[in-house]
Design a protein around this motif. Structure first.
Motif, PDB file in Angstrom:
ATOM      1  N   VAL A 105       5.651  11.432  -0.085  1.00  0.00           N
ATOM      2  CA  VAL A 105       5.880  10.038  -0.692  1.00  0.00           C
ATOM      3  C   VAL A 105       6.161   8.888   0.279  1.00  0.00           C
ATOM      4  CG1 VAL A 105       7.109   9.001  -2.366  1.00  0.00           C
ATOM      5  CG2 VAL A 105       6.881  11.428  -2.571  1.00  0.00           C
ATOM      6  N   GLY A 106       7.034   9.072   1.289  1.00  0.00           N
ATOM      7  CA  GLY A 106       7.454   8.117   2.319  1.00  0.00           C
ATOM      8  C   GLY A 106       6.301   7.479   2.863  1.00  0.00           C
ATOM      9  N   VAL A 107       5.369   8.483   3.135  1.00  0.00           N
ATOM     10  CA  VAL A 107       4.088   7.910   3.800  1.00  0.00           C
ATOM     11  C   VAL A 107       3.165   7.182   2.876  1.00  0.00           C
ATOM     12  CG1 VAL A 107       1.755   8.524   4.957  1.00  0.00           C
ATOM     13  CG2 VAL A 107       3.847   9.797   5.611  1.00  0.00           C
ATOM     14  N   LYS A 108       2.691   7.570   1.634  1.00  0.00           N
ATOM     15  CA  LYS A 108       2.150   6.974   0.581  1.00  0.00           C
ATOM     16  C   LYS A 108       2.456   7.405  -0.578  1.00  0.00           C
ATOM     17  CE  LYS A 108      -2.333   5.534   2.629  1.00  0.00           C
ATOM     18  NZ  LYS A 108      -3.903   5.386   2.575  1.00  0.00           N
TER      19      LYS A 108
ATOM     20  N   SER B  44       0.826  -1.107   0.051  1.00  0.00           N
ATOM     21  CA  SER B  44      -0.038   0.010   0.109  1.00  0.00           C
ATOM     22  C   SER B  44       0.756   1.187   0.042  1.00  0.00           C
ATOM     23  CB  SER B  44      -1.058   0.006   1.181  1.00  0.00           C
ATOM     24  OG  SER B  44      -0.353   0.134   2.381  1.00  0.00           O
ATOM     25  N   GLY B  45       2.039   1.062   0.322  1.00  0.00           N
ATOM     26  CA  GLY B  45       2.845   2.198   0.368  1.00  0.00           C
ATOM     27  C   GLY B  45       4.244   1.960   1.016  1.00  0.00           C
TER      28      GLY B  45
ATOM     29  N   LEU C  21      -3.029   6.992   8.271  1.00  0.00           N
ATOM     30  CA  LEU C  21      -2.062   7.334   7.869  1.00  0.00           C
ATOM     31  C   LEU C  21      -2.399   8.882   7.089  1.00  0.00           C
ATOM     32  CD1 LEU C  21      -0.129   4.579   6.085  1.00  0.00           C
ATOM     33  CD2 LEU C  21       0.405   5.522   8.222  1.00  0.00           C
ATOM     34  N   GLU C  22      -3.595   9.080   6.865  1.00  0.00           N
ATOM     35  CA  GLU C  22      -4.105  10.047   5.762  1.00  0.00           C
ATOM     36  C   GLU C  22      -3.783  11.597   6.390  1.00  0.00           C
ATOM     37  OE1 GLU C  22      -5.142   6.898   3.626  1.00  0.00           O
ATOM     38  OE2 GLU C  22      -5.681   7.214   5.795  1.00  0.00           O
ATOM     39  N   SER C  23      -3.979  11.517   7.881  1.00  0.00           N
ATOM     40  CA  SER C  23      -3.693  12.791   8.509  1.00  0.00           C
ATOM     41  C   SER C  23      -2.104  13.291   8.437  1.00  0.00           C
ATOM     42  CB  SER C  23      -4.041  12.822  10.049  1.00  0.00           C
ATOM     43  OG  SER C  23      -3.514  11.817  10.692  1.00  0.00           O
ATOM     44  N   SER C  24      -1.176  12.172   8.580  1.00  0.00           N
ATOM     45  CA  SER C  24       0.225  12.460   8.257  1.00  0.00           C
ATOM     46  C   SER C  24       0.432  12.717   6.867  1.00  0.00           C
ATOM     47  CB  SER C  24       1.004  11.168   8.669  1.00  0.00           C
ATOM     48  OG  SER C  24       0.869  10.800   9.936  1.00  0.00           O
ATOM     49  N   LEU C  25      -0.015  11.962   6.044  1.00  0.00           N
ATOM     50  CA  LEU C  25       0.085  12.338   4.555  1.00  0.00           C
ATOM     51  C   LEU C  25      -0.457  13.890   4.162  1.00  0.00           C
ATOM     52  CD1 LEU C  25       0.714  11.712   1.747  1.00  0.00           C
ATOM     53  CD2 LEU C  25      -1.631  10.690   1.186  1.00  0.00           C
TER      54      LEU C  25
END
Length: 682
Positions: free
Chosen positions: A164-167, A32-33, A123-127
């Motif tokens: 990019v490292g998160v997703k 997924s990432g 992860l979306e909030s970090s992205l």
């Protein structure tokens, strides 16, 4: 307190298992990432003292006392909270007034979907945090001068790498910023006082690439133990992990010699990792379609460790089946025979159609039935990753193509499963058409020992026993990175329809929702549902921007300049950042073959929300001329903000999970028929 009180939700089960594997240092693959997002969650677990011992298997169940729920959820919550001031700062850097920036921050603050997503271990909030930080940092660099502004450019590059490292989706915003930087740099070419192109490339291209590699370096150093996904990787990769295959291969002879006992693993892991295999069962005389076979011993590819995976590398010119002293190594271009260790049948192929792939040759363990079908069991060793034309065949690291001497067919995994008579094992064929680099036609020695016995009974005992000769098979970081990255990008999980999966077309109008948590005995529940007023207004803002943009272009073409050049540039650049941010974070999902959910839309939604205040300020300042028109717009904006707040309050019970609503109150929140709000009848 709210962060600690909620039981497990939706995707927390998915990410939680990876957090446990990080804590235990066990290797895993997640397609997924990239690993940064997982490592951020694992950092929260480490700070909370989590030992990794928890079974992530049931949505809604309570966490046990050893799980530091607050620590696991704190970092996503902080990232979500910081998105509000970052949204404010984006507006300021785009040239909007502080009042407009405050309005944008309020819209983000009262967006129920963003609140819900940031309250769980997701992860979306970090992205979104890293995306907004990258944009703010670049705009700060663009709007300032002097030595200090280069620090903002570096921070923008770091933030792009983190996004990019998160997703992987963060890459599209990175490309958007690179495009803006290219336009900005083009305008400044020749002005030496404002820096140079090289520094911008260094900060926005080279630095993110190095950081991306650094994320994987940390990831691979943390996960140094054998884990649940080992078999998806090459033998060399597996042997570099502590435990698992490394316990078997540690101490194996490095160089394959005549008399070596080996297992041959297909370099291709499609459809599953498997080993060249044979057993005491023959091909049926005739297949169901009427075609005939050689009726010789079956040769297959078996996806499990088994004693029948062992083969002996034999010199065709000698009868010896043991390694001589000193060992005579096998080199590229040598001719060998492969003798099945447990049945003493030679690996053979001939001009008989394979059972499932009739255009290829059957591969068998040769049995002499005293018919006109002579043995054809000579194979040429072709080491495809050799460093010289007389390279030695090496354990783990050499990728070998076995070419049949008589027919030039390549020993290949077809990927087809055999019927019941073949025990559903994978078909191996001789392929005359195989050309170029095809992993399905390559094999590497995984387990290896030097055979010492000539007698069959003694050899069988040898094949059941381990070997211990010290040889290291360490891979370089770049070799491991490239293999892991390729595996992550090419992995294809089976697409399954999820109850809450949705299409990108449903996201714009929020025709779908996701149930994150339901109380087992009451109506308390949490849903991913956005602020309906904000979503509607942001859609309207997008349409208005498109209309105004086209209108300005047409007026400019007719040389009717309604706004100043500076105002037009500000409007266009704000549209490029916010409207472009929406486009690059939304349109790619139409090309993705994966199960999609509403939360995938949240980064695009954030940029679309920021576009609305830009349009309203442009209308107020440059389009509406009379004070009365402006007052009407101001009143409309205040009424809209009040509606946003009322909608936020109305949906708060399903955003925070409290207070508990009765069935009637819950039913009243089902503003769309497509929303899945669950009612419990007491």
């Amino acid at each position: 307190l709210l962060l600690c009180s909620l039981p497990r939700s939706f995707d927390e089960l998915y990410y939680g298992q990876f957090v446990s594997l990080y804590v235990k240092r066990l290797f895993f693959i997640d397609d997924s990432g990239p690993p940064l997002g997982h490592m951020v969650l694992a950092l929260g677990a480490y700070l909370g003292g989590f030992d990794g011992n928890f079974v992530w298997n049931r949505i809604g169940a309570e966490y046990s006392s050893n799980v530091p729920v607050f620590s696991l959820r704190a970092i996503p919550a902080l990232a979500g909270a910081f998105c509000v001031p970052l949204g404010y700062q984006v507006m300021v850097e785009l040239g909007c007034s502080h009042l407009t920036a405050l309005g944008a921050a309020l819209l983000l603050l009262l967006e129920n979907a963003l609140i819900t997503q940031s309250r769980f271990m997701l992860l979306e909030s970090s992205l979104i945090f890293f995306l907004l930080l990258a944009v703010v940092s670049y705009l700060r660099f663009r709007n300032n001068s002097g030595v200090s502004c280069w620090g903002w450019l570096v921070l923008s590059g770091v933030s792009c790498a983190c996004a990019v490292g998160v997703k992987y989706m963060g890459l599209f915003t990175h490309l958007l910023l690179l495009s803006l930087a290219a336009v900005h740099t083009w305008r400044l070419i020749g002005d030496r006082t404002l820096g140079n192109v090289f520094a911008r490339c260094l900060a926005l291209v080279v630095l993110p690439v190095l950081l991306y590699l650094a994320f994987f370096f940390i990831h691979l150093n943390l996960l140094y133990r054998s884990g649940p996904h080992d078999q998806m990787m090459s033998s060399a990769f597996q042997a570099s992990l502590e435990g698992g295959l490394s316990r078997i291969t540690q101490g194996q002879p490095l160089e394959v010699a005549y008399g070596s006992q080996v297992t041959l693993r297909s370099v291709s892991s499609q459809p599953v990792p498997c080993w060249l295999h044979s057993h005491k069962a023959n091909y049926p005389i005739r297949y169901e379609n009427g075609r005939g076979s050689s009726h010789q011993q079956q040769v297959t590819c078996y996806p499990f460790k088994d004693v029948n995976n062992w083969w002996i590398v034999k010199d065709p010119g000698r009868q010896d089946l043991a390694v001589s002293s000193p060992p005579r190594t096998v080199k590229h271009g040598d001719i060998v025979q492969l003798l099945h260790g447990m049945t003493s049948r030679f690996l053979n192929t001939h001009d008989v159609a394979a059972p499932m792939s009739p255009h290829s040759q059957e591969v068998s363990g040769y049995i002499d039935f005293n018919v006109s079908m002579p043995a054809q069991n000579l194979w040429k060793v072709d080491i495809v990753n050799r460093e010289s034309d007389r390279a030695v065949w090496k354990t783990i690291v050499s990728e070998v193509r076995l070419v049949h001497v008589n027919t030039s067919a390549v020993l290949k995994l077809s990927g087809q499963s055999l019927p019941e008579w073949g025990f559903r094992q994978l078909e191996v064929v001789g392929d005359k058409l195989s050309k170029g680099y095809q992993p399905s036609g390559l094999w590497n020695v995984e387990e290896h020992r030097y055979g010492r016995s000539q007698e069959q009974k003694e050899r069988e005992l040898e094949l059941h026993s381990p070997t211990h000769i010290d040889v290291s098979h360490n891979l370089t970081f770049m070799a491991k990175f490239l293999e892991l990255q390729l595996k992550m990008l090419t992995m294809r999980n089976e697409e399954t329809e999820h109850k809450y999966s949705s299409s990108p077309l449903e996201w714009v109008t929020m025709d779908t929702n996701i149930v994150y948590w339901i109380h087992p005995s009451s109506n308390a529940q949490i849903h991913l549902i956005g602020n309906a007023v904000t979503w509607t207004l942001s859609n309207l803002g997008l349409v208005l921007f498109a209309v105004l943009f086209v209108w300005h272009l047409l007026r400019h073409q007719r040389r009717s300049l309604d706004v100043s050049k500076d105002a037009w540039r500000q409007f266009a650049e704000a549209g490029a950042v916010c409207g472009g941010g929406w486009l690059v974070n939304y349109l790619p999902f139409f090309m993705m073959e994966k199960t999609l959910f509403l939360y995938h839309y949240l980064p695009a939604l954030t940029f679309k929300i920021l576009l609305l205040p830009v349009v309203l300020e442009h209308l107020h300042t440059h389009i509406l001329r009379s004070p009365s028109q402006r007052r009407v717009l101001e009143g409309t904006v205040l009424a809209a903000l009040a509606a946003v707040y009322l909608c936020y309050r109305a949906l708060s019970p399903v955003t925070y999970g409290q207070p508990e609503l009765n069935s009637t109150q819950l039913a009243s929140l089902r503003w769309r028929e497509s929303w899945d709000i669950l009612l419990r009848r007491h």
